[in-house]
Design a protein around this motif. Structure first.
Motif, PDB file in Angstrom:
ATOM      1  N   LYS A   1       0.836  -1.205   0.000  1.00  0.00           N
ATOM      2  CA  LYS A   1       0.000   0.000   0.000  1.00  0.00           C
ATOM      3  C   LYS A   1       0.865   1.247   0.000  1.00  0.00           C
ATOM      4  N   ILE A   2       1.960   1.240   0.750  1.00  0.00           N
ATOM      5  CA  ILE A   2       2.871   2.383   0.743  1.00  0.00           C
ATOM      6  C   ILE A   2       3.427   2.591  -0.661  1.00  0.00           C
ATOM      7  N   ALA A   3       3.775   1.485  -1.324  1.00  0.00           N
ATOM      8  CA  ALA A   3       4.278   1.575  -2.694  1.00  0.00           C
ATOM      9  C   ALA A   3       3.239   2.226  -3.606  1.00  0.00           C
ATOM     10  N   GLN A   4       1.992   1.860  -3.421  1.00  0.00           N
ATOM     11  CA  GLN A   4       0.924   2.432  -4.238  1.00  0.00           C
ATOM     12  C   GLN A   4       0.757   3.926  -3.960  1.00  0.00           C
ATOM     13  N   ILE A   5       0.769   4.298  -2.689  1.00  0.00           N
ATOM     14  CA  ILE A   5       0.595   5.702  -2.316  1.00  0.00           C
ATOM     15  C   ILE A   5       1.748   6.555  -2.834  1.00  0.00           C
ATOM     16  N   SER A   6       2.938   5.982  -2.863  1.00  0.00           N
ATOM     17  CA  SER A   6       4.115   6.753  -3.290  1.00  0.00           C
ATOM     18  C   SER A   6       3.988   7.250  -4.723  1.00  0.00           C
ATOM     19  N   ALA A   7       3.271   6.496  -5.561  1.00  0.00           N
ATOM     20  CA  ALA A   7       3.067   6.873  -6.962  1.00  0.00           C
ATOM     21  C   ALA A   7       4.395   7.080  -7.696  1.00  0.00           C
ATOM     22  N   HIS A   8       5.395   6.314  -7.286  1.00  0.00           N
ATOM     23  CA  HIS A   8       6.716   6.378  -7.933  1.00  0.00           C
ATOM     24  C   HIS A   8       6.802   5.185  -8.882  1.00  0.00           C
ATOM     25  N   GLY A   9       6.592   5.448 -10.159  1.00  0.00           N
ATOM     26  CA  GLY A   9       6.460   4.364 -11.131  1.00  0.00           C
ATOM     27  C   GLY A   9       7.642   3.427 -11.204  1.00  0.00           C
ATOM     28  N   TRP A  10       8.828   3.971 -11.376  1.00  0.00           N
ATOM     29  CA  TRP A  10      10.008   3.112 -11.522  1.00  0.00           C
ATOM     30  C   TRP A  10      10.308   2.348 -10.244  1.00  0.00           C
ATOM     31  N   ALA A  11      10.221   3.030  -9.109  1.00  0.00           N
ATOM     32  CA  ALA A  11      10.474   2.347  -7.838  1.00  0.00           C
ATOM     33  C   ALA A  11       9.475   1.212  -7.640  1.00  0.00           C
ATOM     34  N   ALA A  12       8.214   1.451  -7.975  1.00  0.00           N
ATOM     35  CA  ALA A  12       7.195   0.422  -7.805  1.00  0.00           C
ATOM     36  C   ALA A  12       7.458  -0.774  -8.710  1.00  0.00           C
ATOM     37  N   ARG A  13       7.886  -0.522  -9.949  1.00  0.00           N
ATOM     38  CA  ARG A  13       8.164  -1.626 -10.874  1.00  0.00           C
ATOM     39  C   ARG A  13       9.364  -2.444 -10.402  1.00  0.00           C
ATOM     40  N   LEU A  14      10.417  -1.758  -9.978  1.00  0.00           N
ATOM     41  CA  LEU A  14      11.591  -2.468  -9.476  1.00  0.00           C
ATOM     42  C   LEU A  14      11.260  -3.215  -8.186  1.00  0.00           C
ATOM     43  N   HIS A  15      10.454  -2.600  -7.343  1.00  0.00           N
ATOM     44  CA  HIS A  15      10.038  -3.224  -6.092  1.00  0.00           C
ATOM     45  C   HIS A  15       9.262  -4.509  -6.366  1.00  0.00           C
TER      46      HIS A  15
END
Length: 218
Positions: free
Chosen positions: A137-151
């Motif tokens: 959920k934190i990843a979703q809230i961050s709205a950081h596309g590249w970080a979310a994909r790598l994560h």
């Protein structure tokens, strides 16, 4: 496999089922894979099975033997160290970004997830899943596309190791308190603190996993 899975053909379905077994350790590290046996178990022909095996090989979940066969990739202390260190940086980045993007809806969603974690802290698998959902959920809230994909990519590789971080009640309780502190920093919109706490939390899980896996390795 379930009737629903049996009715669907194709390498992607076989891939998903084999990946589930590998990540859950139902197919243990070092297990040699025999195509005839798997074909019979999964009730599929060799063509989709081989497609699935190629995909798992490309994801480094399988290893190719010199003889041409395949085995489930072994657990590795070095891999734990690398994966968790990378994840710590990503989690920290996303927590920092999330702190700056918090809304009432985000506060409510994260608070509910932490409350769920609190209720399930005595149950290893349930607590692990609740904590994992908090991070997602934190990843979703961050709205950081590249970080979310790598994560997402790192997270998939870590699935085989995640259970090792949650075996003891003391670690589950500590992880819960760490989640509570991260939530407080996010609610306070304290980006620097949220980032630091998220990184420290993941590195703590890394140390726990390394200690646990050390007992399994020769």
């Amino acid at each position: 496999m379930t009737d629903r899975v049996r009715r669907v053909s194709g390498g992607q379905v076989v891939y998903a089922e084999l990946k589930r077994r590998i990540l859950s350790l139902d197919l243990p590290p070092g297990r040699r894979l025999f195509e005839p046996e798997l074909s019979q178990q999964l009730q599929v022909s060799r063509t989709p099975l081989r497609e699935a095996l190629r995909l798992l090989l490309a994801e480094d979940l399988l290893e190719q033997l010199p003889t041409g066969g395949m085995v489930v990739r072994s657990l590795s202390a070095q891999e734990i160290d690398e994966l968790y260190t990378v994840r710590a940086s990503l989690e920290g980045l996303m927590a920092g970004e999330a702190a700056e993007r918090m809304t009432e809806e985000a506060v409510e969603a994260l608070s509910l997830l932490v409350a769920r974690n609190q209720k399930l802290v005595e149950f290893a698998d349930d607590a692990m899943n609740a904590g994992h959902d908090f991070h997602l959920k934190i990843a979703q809230i961050s709205a950081h596309g590249w970080a979310a994909r790598l994560h997402e990519q790192v997270d998939g590789q870590m699935a085989r190791y995640r259970a090792f971080t949650n075996q003891s009640q003391s670690r589950r309780t500590a992880a819960l308190h760490e989640h509570e502190a991260i939530l407080e920093a996010l609610i306070a919109r304290d980006s620097a603190r949220a980032r630091h706490l998220a990184e420290t939390h993941v590195l703590g899980a890394r140390d726990t996993a390394l200690a646990a896996i050390g007992e399994r390795l020769p």
